[in-house]
Design a protein around this motif. Structure first.
Motif, PDB file in Angstrom:
ATOM      1  N   THR A   1      -9.155  -7.913   6.727  1.00  0.00           N
ATOM      2  CA  THR A   1      -7.755  -7.972   6.295  1.00  0.00           C
ATOM      3  C   THR A   1      -7.698  -8.046   4.770  1.00  0.00           C
ATOM      4  O   THR A   1      -8.656  -8.492   4.114  1.00  0.00           O
ATOM      5  CB  THR A   1      -7.018  -9.200   6.865  1.00  0.00           C
ATOM      6  OG1 THR A   1      -7.665 -10.395   6.387  1.00  0.00           O
ATOM      7  CG2 THR A   1      -7.020  -9.197   8.394  1.00  0.00           C
TER       8      THR A   1
ATOM      9  N   THR B   1      -3.136  -8.635   6.142  1.00  0.00           N
ATOM     10  CA  THR B   1      -2.836  -7.428   6.901  1.00  0.00           C
ATOM     11  C   THR B   1      -4.129  -6.703   7.237  1.00  0.00           C
ATOM     12  O   THR B   1      -5.033  -6.598   6.389  1.00  0.00           O
ATOM     13  CB  THR B   1      -1.916  -6.489   6.087  1.00  0.00           C
ATOM     14  OG1 THR B   1      -0.708  -7.179   5.777  1.00  0.00           O
ATOM     15  CG2 THR B   1      -1.601  -5.224   6.872  1.00  0.00           C
TER      16      THR B   1
ATOM     17  N   ARG C   1      -3.704   4.053   7.603  1.00  0.00           N
ATOM     18  CA  ARG C   1      -3.304   2.795   8.210  1.00  0.00           C
ATOM     19  C   ARG C   1      -2.903   2.982   9.679  1.00  0.00           C
ATOM     20  O   ARG C   1      -2.620   1.999  10.353  1.00  0.00           O
ATOM     21  CB  ARG C   1      -2.141   2.188   7.429  1.00  0.00           C
ATOM     22  CG  ARG C   1      -2.519   1.688   6.027  1.00  0.00           C
ATOM     23  CD  ARG C   1      -1.267   1.308   5.259  1.00  0.00           C
ATOM     24  NE  ARG C   1      -1.512   0.566   4.035  1.00  0.00           N
ATOM     25  CZ  ARG C   1      -1.671   1.107   2.841  1.00  0.00           C
ATOM     26  NH1 ARG C   1      -1.654   2.435   2.717  1.00  0.00           N
ATOM     27  NH2 ARG C   1      -1.854   0.347   1.767  1.00  0.00           N
TER      28      ARG C   1
END
Length: 336
Positions: free
Chosen positions: A117, A121, A144
């Motif tokens: 992350t 995220t 992504r």
């Protein structure tokens, strides 16, 4: 000064092969003693020793660092090593396209998670990893979105470049069209970034604190194929691969584009690029492509004691093609 690549081309007759029964040898690391380390779809790397013998080093989640049995099971099923780099201690950094994280594997297979992350995220489809002479770790995230094949699109530019150093992990440049391999020039002043769906190379001038000072296209704005891997030689030529249309090319320091080896199957490639322009690429378009040498050229690696042997990584080959280069490769951080 005359470029060593002036007039230089390679045909299938100039090649020899290393390794056997490999699975998805996408990225290859070379060491001064002649050893090669090849990413392998079985989950780990294949060590090809200087005498030609080889062994699969399979990843195993290191329980000493908090991994659970459930995590180990998921890891074994999902791992897909892609880009590789040697860390400062000789362990192997793995950008894992299956687990969507950066991992570190010891040479006996014990694997720990380095990064999954950034700012809380999930990092996305981590593709490649590179260590520079300062010990900083650079990585690319192609997209992504989960289904990476859908990211082969002229309309999507969600790839990025990140760095991991003493200040932690952070994104340093964003908005790339399927970010793939990256390389520094000899002075580590410019970082060269493959944009696979952009069919170009973009370079970033890097300043103190891994900040990006400039960003520009290097060489042709469209090389005519999906670029995958790149590597510099000691003259300053940037070598690269066209994946699926299976070419080895070089971009000179002046930005001129030269084809070194062409193993394209032109009919399926033309259909692929036509579908790409319509944003209608399917897996069938991709799978129809590929040459005879090692389908889906993915990377180029300089090795051998004089760094003048060039090895070709691929996504669908089972051996590693090699040929002699007229110029030595630029030594990587682990070689110096």
């Amino acid at each position: 000064m005359r470029n060593p690549l002036d007039g230089f081309t390679v045909t299938a007759q100039d090649l020899w092969y290393v390794g056997e029964d490999l699975q998805r040898p996408e990225c290859i690391l070379a060491e001064p003693d002649g050893s090669l380390w090849s990413a392998d779809a079985r989950g780990g790397v294949v060590h090809i020793r200087p005498d030609g013998t080889q062994a699969l080093v399979a990843q195993s989640l290191d329980q000493r660092f908090g991994g659970t049995l459930d995590e180990a099971d998921r890891f074994t099923q999902g791992t897909l090593p892609n880009g590789l780099a040697f860390d400062v201690d000789g362990s192997i950094l793995i950008s894992n396209f299956g687990t969507d994280r950066l991992e570190r594997m010891t040479r006996d297979g014990r694997t720990t998670v380095v990064l999954d992350t950034i700012d809380g995220t999930a990092i996305g489809k981590v593709n490649f990893v590179l260590r520079d002479s300062q010990g900083r770790i650079w990585l690319t995230i192609s997209t992504r979105i989960t289904n990476w094949m859908a990211a082969i699109s002229p309309k999507l530019s969600d790839g990025y470049v990140a760095v991991l150093d003493n200040d932690g992990a952070r994104i340093v440049a964003d908005g790339f069209m399927f970010t793939n391999e990256i390389r520094f020039d000899a002075a580590e002043e410019w970082l060269y970034v493959v944009e696979t769906s952009g069919r170009r190379v973009t370079r970033l001038r890097v300043g103190e604190g891994a900040t990006v000072l400039e960003r520009e296209v290097f060489g042709p704005s469209d090389t005519g194929g999906f670029i995958d891997g790149i590597a510099f030689d000691s003259f300053g030529n940037l070598w690269g691969t066209h994946v699926m249309s299976d070419r080895i090319f070089a971009i000179t320091p002046q930005g001129d584009f030269r084809v070194i080896l062409d193993d394209d199957n032109p009919g399926p490639s033309a259909a692929l690029y036509e579908a790409f322009e319509r944003d209608a690429v399917t897996p069938n378009h991709m799978l129809a492509c590929g040459g005879q040498i090692a389908p889906w050229f993915a990377s180029v690696t300089f090795g051998g004691p004089d760094l003048q042997t060039l090895y070709i990584g691929s996504l669908r080959g089972t051996r590693i093609p090699a040929f002699r280069s007229p110029v030595a490769g630029l030594p990587m951080a682990h070689w110096r």
